[in-house]
Design a protein around this motif. Structure first.
Motif, PDB file in Angstrom:
ATOM      1  N   GLU A 267       0.821  -1.215   0.000  1.00 33.62           N
ATOM      2  CA  GLU A 267       0.000   0.000   0.000  1.00 33.62           C
ATOM      3  C   GLU A 267       0.851   1.259   0.000  1.00 33.62           C
ATOM      4  O   GLU A 267       0.504   2.240  -0.651  1.00 33.62           O
TER       5      GLU A 267
ATOM      6  N   SER B 275      -7.139   2.417  -3.390  1.00 29.87           N
ATOM      7  CA  SER B 275      -7.981   1.412  -2.748  1.00 29.87           C
ATOM      8  C   SER B 275      -9.137   1.002  -3.646  1.00 29.87           C
ATOM      9  O   SER B 275      -9.768   1.846  -4.278  1.00 29.87           O
TER      10      SER B 275
ATOM     11  N   ASP C  14      -2.913  -9.783  -0.255  1.00 23.09           N
ATOM     12  CA  ASP C  14      -4.045  -8.855  -0.115  1.00 23.09           C
ATOM     13  C   ASP C  14      -5.290  -9.703   0.147  1.00 23.09           C
ATOM     14  O   ASP C  14      -6.083  -9.959  -0.743  1.00 23.09           O
TER      15      ASP C  14
ATOM     16  N   MET D  70      -6.477  -3.466  -3.001  1.00 18.28           N
ATOM     17  CA  MET D  70      -5.565  -2.566  -3.712  1.00 18.28           C
ATOM     18  C   MET D  70      -5.834  -2.483  -5.212  1.00 18.28           C
ATOM     19  O   MET D  70      -6.212  -3.452  -5.845  1.00 18.28           O
TER      20      MET D  70
END
Length: 190
Positions: free
Chosen positions: A52, A59, A87, A92
């Motif tokens: 991130e 996002s 993830d 993401m």
């Protein structure tokens, strides 16, 4: 169990801090990357937090509640090495993979939305879904080895992803560089 040979590769300050912004300022930071190249692990794994802050484009907001609910994978980009990111929930956003020699491959849970999987496929990004709520690293590494032919990789994330691989009994080797400096801050990743 068939899996890649897994090396955890980290750089830390003398007082054990691993904050990327801080370690980047330490003398010897360039040795982190040259050492990573010499350990012969062309595929690299980062955790969600590292990705991130360093790689993701933003996002992803899922509108659908429909879940994938099965162990499966999709090889959208074929390469000799991958930039793997964990993830679990599919949060993401990524650029579209074109002809990269180091394409992204996302490790996610079976609890990921089908919408996010469709999104990854539309971006030509490979993925592996394994684990009910969180990524089942053992199963994901089996699939990575068998289906993507990854034989050796380095975990280059932070404490959570390193600890996850260690807890799963997947770590074969640890590579640590200690930079000549002290962070001194409290409440920082260590």
């Amino acid at each position: 169990m068939n899996k890649p040979y897994i090396i955890v590769h980290m750089m830390t300050s003398v007082d054990g801090r691993i904050d990327c912004g801080m370690t980047a300022q330490l003398k010897g930071n360039s040795e982190y990357y040259s050492t990573l190249d010499t350990i012969g692990a062309p595929t690299r794994v980062s955790g969600r937090v590292t990705a991130e802050t360093e790689m993701a484009e933003g996002s992803f907001n899922t509108k659908s509640k429909e879940k994938l609910d099965k162990i499966t994978f999709q090889k959208n980009a074929v390469a000799n090495s991958y930039n793997i990111v964990t993830d679990s929930k599919g949060r993401m956003i990524w650029e579209t993979e074109t002809s990269s020699v180091f394409p992204h491959l996302i490790l996610t849970s079976e609890n990921v939305s089908k919408e996010y999987i469709d999104y990854l496929n539309s971006r030509n990004i490979s993925w592996i879904a394994a684990g009910k709520e969180h990524v089942d690293l053992k199963k994901a590494m089996e699939i990575l080895n068998k289906e993507f032919r990854v034989d050796r990789l380095a975990v280059v994330g932070g404490g959570r992803i390193n600890g996850g691989f260690l807890k799963a009994g997947l770590v074969d080797e640890i590579s640590i560089l200690v930079g000549p400096g002290v962070d001194g801050r409290t409440g920082q990743p260590a």
